[in-house]
Design a protein around this motif. Structure first.
Motif, short mmCIF file in Angstrom:
data_model
loop_
_atom_site.label_atom_id
_atom_site.label_comp_id
_atom_site.label_asym_id
_atom_site.label_seq_id
_atom_site.Cartn_x
_atom_site.Cartn_y
_atom_site.Cartn_z
N TYR A 1 -33.59 -14.99 -11.88
CA TYR A 1 -32.73 -13.98 -11.28
C TYR A 1 -31.40 -14.62 -10.90
N LEU B 1 -23.84 -23.42 -7.29
CA LEU B 1 -22.71 -22.49 -7.20
C LEU B 1 -21.39 -23.24 -7.39
N THR C 1 -18.43 -17.22 -8.51
CA THR C 1 -19.36 -18.19 -9.10
C THR C 1 -20.75 -17.57 -9.06
N TRP C 2 -21.68 -18.18 -9.78
CA TRP C 2 -23.01 -17.60 -9.90
C TRP C 2 -24.00 -18.70 -10.26
N THR C 3 -25.28 -18.39 -10.07
CA THR C 3 -26.34 -19.27 -10.54
C THR C 3 -27.53 -18.41 -10.94
N VAL C 4 -28.29 -18.91 -11.88
CA VAL C 4 -29.55 -18.26 -12.22
C VAL C 4 -30.67 -19.15 -11.70
N VAL C 5 -31.51 -18.56 -10.87
CA VAL C 5 -32.58 -19.31 -10.23
C VAL C 5 -33.82 -19.31 -11.13
N ARG D 1 -26.30 -4.97 -3.40
CA ARG D 1 -26.36 -5.80 -4.59
C ARG D 1 -25.13 -5.50 -5.42
N LEU E 1 -18.63 -12.59 -0.59
CA LEU E 1 -20.00 -12.36 -0.17
C LEU E 1 -20.93 -13.08 -1.14
N THR E 2 -22.07 -13.51 -0.64
CA THR E 2 -23.13 -14.02 -1.50
C THR E 2 -24.17 -12.92 -1.64
N ALA E 3 -24.50 -12.56 -2.87
CA ALA E 3 -25.47 -11.49 -3.10
C ALA E 3 -26.02 -11.63 -4.51
N ASP E 4 -27.03 -10.82 -4.82
CA ASP E 4 -27.56 -10.93 -6.18
C ASP E 4 -26.83 -9.98 -7.13
N TYR F 1 -31.86 -12.82 -0.79
CA TYR F 1 -31.56 -12.68 -2.22
C TYR F 1 -32.27 -13.76 -3.05
N VAL G 1 -27.97 -15.03 -8.53
CA VAL G 1 -27.29 -14.89 -7.24
C VAL G 1 -25.85 -15.37 -7.44
N ALA G 2 -24.92 -14.65 -6.85
CA ALA G 2 -23.51 -14.95 -7.10
C ALA G 2 -22.72 -14.91 -5.81
N GLN G 3 -21.51 -15.41 -5.88
CA GLN G 3 -20.54 -15.14 -4.83
C GLN G 3 -19.52 -14.18 -5.43
N VAL H 1 -33.32 -25.70 -13.18
CA VAL H 1 -33.80 -25.36 -11.83
C VAL H 1 -32.96 -24.24 -11.25
N VAL H 2 -31.68 -24.52 -11.05
CA VAL H 2 -30.71 -23.50 -10.66
C VAL H 2 -29.49 -23.74 -11.53
N ASP H 3 -29.31 -22.88 -12.50
CA ASP H 3 -28.27 -23.03 -13.51
C ASP H 3 -26.92 -23.28 -12.83
#
Ligand SMILES: [Zn+2]
Lengths: 392, 137
Positions: free
Chosen positions: B85, A155, B67-71, B131, B98-101, A144, B87-89, A205-207
């Motif tokens: 993009y 996270l 939770t989530w992050t934008v890479v 996803r 699960l961890t997925a986008d 991903y 990616v979140a839990q 970098v990673v929000d």
């Protein structure tokens, strides 16, 4: 943790290589600089070293057999850990246990990282640990596009912000304080002044982690020599005693970059209202209360880890660390200075061993303009729950 | 369509059923045959009761973003065109995360607690990636 090892081992020598980015020397060459400096500092010969405790091996660092072979050592005790910062505490603790129980006379903790040469090892396509079938250890999921330890810290911080209302601008206080420390350290790689505005202007970098929330990518080595307390008193330096220790926590309620109960990975249940008894064992082990700790040293690869360690060890309550670090409280002259040589965020990324060397300097009274007045007890502790208290 | 250049998951005896199921368009998770607890990641033993009677059962396929992050960083060359993009839990209805986008979701709509549902994206002849997108209806 019992009191059985209280003050039984001591740090008697420290040495560092030069720190920098894109250094031309090999990992072994940097390790040799630090190793020779540590021997000279302790007044020991290389023949006195009969144990090695290696935190990070090849290819980012060096393996124990390379060190023994290259430096012409005859070694009877070896410990070597995984290529992750988390094993800094255990590597020092294993050295202390080895000398305290007589398995070795002097253990050299040899630590070198050439991050600029091995950039892909953590985070890039060559980060093979991220491909682990049960998920990477920092929640890496390369399919991903989530990779690198920074992703796990992001996270955790994102959820922390949602739960407690903390902001990125509050988080900035961490790297800003560490930069203020680094400005007092001629050896630090990053010494340019940093303001909250500078932090907020640095790229995402990673929000929610910005560039200045992430440790510097640097090269350097640090060596720490550990021997039994009775032997330490016969050597040239004022011994720095390993007063107390507690080990790393693991289990389904642990995620490496989040305090228990935050709700990352499979962490379940609420956050405890105060520090857990297991996380306060180090104070009982050392016979030194938290209130007597004059400086905190931690693995600050990402700025949220500083918030999490403060809460984990009860320096403040859950959810309060973002407020706690404001107004210079962890900076130079603050009520609880953190990583006074600048840490991984501003001095150099030597996996925390640069900060352990700084603790020794402080406890010897050799920290110059960074000196904590009358330093007697300092704590190394991490967000994943292990710790060492050093005293003079 | 060119070759798929992004990293692919490593599949072993413990997690193979998850990926086979995803390729069939079904979310299946490991569940204990003795205590009925769901667990993640897949393993040979129930972490709750230590039983070896692990079965795979179909899950509901929805949950909330925990939770989530934008890479924004191009760690992988193959993801460079996707930046930024998300990616979140995802905390599934069954309780595991699960961890997925996250797809089909503008960045300003992301939040902890956002209800999401699974979608299956067949990316190669042998691999389908689950996803998540904001839950509809
Ligand atoms: Zn069970």
């Amino acid at each position: 943790m019992s009191e059985a090892l209280r003050d039984k081992a001591a740090i008697v020598g420290i040495g560092t290589s030069k720190f920098g980015r894109h250094l031309p020397e090999s990992q072994l060459a940097l390790a040799a600089q630090a190793f020779k400096a540590a021997l000279a500092d302790a007044g020991l010969e290389r023949g006195d070293i009969d144990g090695l405790s290696i935190h990070i091996g090849w290819p980012l660092g060096v393996d124990y057999d390379q060190v023994a072979q290259a430096f012409g050592l005859e070694i009877d005790f070896v410990n070597q850990a995984w290529t992750h910062g988390r094993f800094v505490t255990g590597s020092l603790q294993t050295a202390a246990m080895a000398v305290a129980c007589g398995m070795a006379r002097v253990v050299a903790c040899v630590n070198v990282l050439s991050f600029t040469r091995e950039r892909d090892i953590l985070g890039g396509p060559h980060d093979f640990e991220g491909y682990r079938e049960t998920g990477g250890t920092h929640a890496e999921t390369p399919h991903y596009g989530l990779t690198a330890p920074a992703g796990g810290a992001a996270l955790a911080m994102q959820r922390y912000m949602a739960l407690y209302g903390a902001t990125g601008a509050e988080l900035a206080a961490v790297p800003v304080a560490l930069r203020a420390h680094a400005r007092l350290n001629p050896k630090a790689v990053m010494r340019k002044p940093m303001s909250v505005a500078d932090h907020q202007a640095s790229r995402m970098v990673v929000d929610p982690l910005r560039l200045f929330d992430c440790c510097i990518v640097s090269d350097g080595a640090a060596v720490v020599l550990v021997t039994a307390a009775e032997r330490a008193r016969d050597l040239g330096q004022r011994p720095v005693y390993i007063a107390g220790m507690q080990g790393m926590a693991a289990g389904r309620n642990e995620f490496i970059f989040a305090p228990p109960g935050l709700g990352i990975n499979q962490q379940s249940g609420p956050r405890p209202a105060s520090a857990a008894a297991r996380d306060l064992a180090v104070y009982r082990s050392a016979g030194i209360p938290r209130e007597a700790i004059q400086g905190l040293y931690t693995y600050d690869a990402f700025s949220p880890l500083v918030l999490f360690v403060l809460e984990r060890f009860g320096f403040c309550a859950p959810g309060e660390a973002a407020a706690f670090v404001q107004e210079g409280r962890i900076g130079p002259g603050g009520a609880l200075p953190v990583n006074t040589s600048g840490g991984l965020l501003s001095e150099a990324h030597v996996a925390g061993w640069n900060s352990l060397c700084e603790m020794v300097r402080q406890l010897r009274g050799e920290a110059g303009t960074r000196q904590i007045a009358d330093a007697r007890a300092l704590q190394w502790a991490t967000a994943w729950g292990d710790s060492v208290i050093l005293r003079n | 369509m060119g070759a798929y250049e992004k990293p692919t998951p490593r599949i072993n005896p413990d997690n193979a059923r998850f990926w086979e199921s995803a390729h069939e368009g079904v979310l299946r998770l490991p569940r204990c045959g003795d205590c009925a607890a769901w667990h993640w990641p897949p393993g040979p033993i129930c972490p709750a009761c230590f039983s070896e009677r692990i079965g795979w059962e179909e899950a509901q396929g929805h949950g909330t973003v925990s939770t989530w992050t934008v890479v924004h960083q191009d760690w992988f060359p193959a993801f460079k065109a996707d930046i930024p993009y998300t990616v979140a839990q995802i905390e599934l209805a069954e309780g595991v995360r699960l961890t997925a986008d996250i797809v089909e979701c503008p960045a300003d709509k992301l939040r902890v607690g956002l209800p999401v549902e699974i979608v299956f994206d067949r990316v190669t002849e042998t691999l389908t990636l689950p996803r998540f997108r904001p839950r509809r209806g």
